[in-house]
Design an enzyme around this catalytic site. Structure first.
Site, PDB file in Angstrom:
ATOM      1  N   TRP A 185       0.800  -1.214   0.000  1.00  0.00           N
ATOM      2  CA  TRP A 185       0.000   0.000   0.000  1.00  0.00           C
ATOM      3  C   TRP A 185       0.841   1.277   0.000  1.00  0.00           C
ATOM      4  CZ3 TRP A 185       1.499   2.820   4.131  1.00  0.00           C
ATOM      5  CH2 TRP A 185       2.004   2.129   5.235  1.00  0.00           C
ATOM      6  N   PRO A 210      -3.582  -6.140  -5.581  1.00  0.00           N
ATOM      7  CA  PRO A 210      -3.118  -4.940  -4.872  1.00  0.00           C
ATOM      8  C   PRO A 210      -3.503  -4.993  -3.397  1.00  0.00           C
ATOM      9  CG  PRO A 210      -5.161  -4.458  -6.008  1.00  0.00           C
ATOM     10  CD  PRO A 210      -4.814  -5.897  -6.338  1.00  0.00           C
ATOM     11  N   GLU A 284      10.870  -8.740  -2.550  1.00  0.00           N
ATOM     12  CA  GLU A 284      11.463  -7.528  -1.973  1.00  0.00           C
ATOM     13  C   GLU A 284      10.877  -7.393  -0.577  1.00  0.00           C
ATOM     14  OE1 GLU A 284      11.817  -2.704  -2.779  1.00  0.00           O
ATOM     15  OE2 GLU A 284      10.234  -3.873  -3.717  1.00  0.00           O
ATOM     16  N   CYS A 318      10.646   1.158   2.684  1.00  0.00           N
ATOM     17  CA  CYS A 318      11.643   0.198   3.153  1.00  0.00           C
ATOM     18  C   CYS A 318      13.031   0.812   3.240  1.00  0.00           C
ATOM     19  CB  CYS A 318      11.667  -1.025   2.236  1.00  0.00           C
ATOM     20  SG  CYS A 318      12.081  -0.637   0.533  1.00  0.00           S
TER      21      CYS A 318
END
EC number: 1.2.1.-
Length: 400
Positions: A185, A210, A284, A318
């Site tokens: 998100w 999504p 990832e 991240c």
């Protein structure tokens, strides 16, 4: 302006006409130039569809808590149909030349740029990042489509020297097949195009799941892909239960590769589920981002970089700095510059809303008691740089 609360919520629609009226009210409130970009249905096999059971998920504005709209709460059955549609569309799509696929992707890129304002506003309303940052993400997202559209023309093979005189060793690269993507998100547009761009350019088809918190950006993207001429079944977006949809994506043998951006815990689970069919995976996961300043650094630039790194996307990426290591000889100067607000960096940096209430609760709890910071093995308190509370990094735990 029309209040969102004027529209009845999806589970309580008594007729089709009421639903249409509610959708129109919400589109008007969003002030989009192209209201067709606001979609409240999933996109499967070239058609806008509801869940088989009619259930929906509410999508709220993190800044106000108001309901923006709903999306279908789909499960394994609808996901299976999307996978089968992708498999059916695969032969014709991969048979196109790289240039033919690139032309369609190029048009998709152009439509993203043309609709930057609407896409940015939609993202801000469902994700919470500032409008300027949201519009910037649209340009960033579009760049992946542009890049891979061109790279598709340069997917070269290789000729390897033979080990025997009568042998010729040639490597050719072919589409892997039906692929799947599960996206987070915090970057609801860029994480989709970064996965769909290379997949479609190479001749693969894709089913996208999504995040349920930010599905409208994904649905707007696939609407523009459809306008760009991406054929039926090549790209589908399925909304709903993460467990049911993810389970079908990992267990269905038609899917040959899964790409996921999110937490390490969920990534480990998806990797284990994909192992049964030896699916390829691209993961990832998480984030661990120290910010290190040595004594030969330009401190003004270091402070500016630290502030931008820490507060980008409200600290919800991240790569946001989750701890700072400052060489002892410049610690005091760096701290003073940081405490003064970072000058121009502070002026340029704007923050929106945190997406989850748990992030707010964690921050409020973290403010109790003096801060604790590490300085070359020593503990320093009540400073703007370092660690707080019990010594744990102060950034949020978040999907990347």
């Amino acid at each position: 302006m029309i209040s969102l609360t004027a529209a009845p919520e999806a589970p309580f629609y008594k007729s089709n006409s009421l639903r249409v009226r509610a959708v129109l009210l919400r589109k008007a409130d969003m002030q989009l130039k192209d209201t067709q970009l606001f979609r409240q249905q999933a996109f499967i096999d070239g058609a806008w569809v509801d869940a088989d059971n009619g259930q929906t998920i509410k999508v709220t504005n993190p800044a106000t808590g108001e309901v923006l709209g709903t999306v279908p709460k789909m499960g394994a059955a609808e996901t299976r149909r999307a996978i089968e549609a992708a498999d059916k569309a695969l032969p014709a799509w991969r048979a196109l030349t790289a240039k033919e696929r690139a032309n369609k992707l190029r048009r998709w890129y152009e439509l993203l740029i043309e609709n930057q304002d609407d896409l940015g506003r939609l993202m801000t309303m469902e994700q919470g990042k500032p409008l300027a940052e949201a519009k910037g993400e649209i340009v960033y997202a579009a760049s992946f489509i542009e890049w891979f559209a061109e790279e598709a023309k340069r997917i070269y093979g290789d000729v390897i020297p033979g080990h025997q005189p009568d042998k010729r060793l040639i490597v050719i690269k072919q589409p892997i097949g039906v692929t799947a993507a599960i996206t987070p998100w915090n970057f609801p547009a860029a994480m989709i195009t970064r996965k769909a761009g290379p997949a479609l350019a190479a001749g693969c088809t894709m089913v996208i799941k999504p995040a349920s918190q930010t599905p409208f950006s994904a649905l707007a993207l696939v609407e523009l892909a459809h306008r760009a001429g991406i054929p039926q079944g090549v790209l589908s977006v399925v909304t709903g239960s993460a467990g049911d949809i993810g389970g079908e994506l990992t267990s269905n043998p038609i899917v040959r590769k899964l790409s996921f951006t999110g937490s390490t815990e969920i990534g480990r689970q998806l990797m284990a589920e994909c192992a049964k069919d030896i699916k390829k995976v691209s993961l990832e996961l998480g984030g661990n981002a120290p910010f290190i300043v040595f004594d030969d650094a330009d401190l003004d630039k270091a402070v500016e970089g630290a502030i931008i790194s820490k507060y980008r996307n409200n600290g919800q990426t991240c790569v946001c700095a989750n701890r700072l290591y400052i060489q002892d000889s410049v610690y005091d100067a760096f701290a003073e510059k940081t405490e003064s607000g970072g000058g121009q960096a502070q002026d340029r940096q704007r923050s929106g809303r945190w997406h989850h209430h748990r992030s707010v609760d964690r921050r409020q709890g973290g403010r109790q008691g003096p801060g604790t910071h590490r300085r070359c093995g020593q503990q320093r308190r009540d400073r703007a740089v370092g660690r707080q509370g019990d010594g744990k990094a102060t950034s949020s735990s978040r999907p990347s």
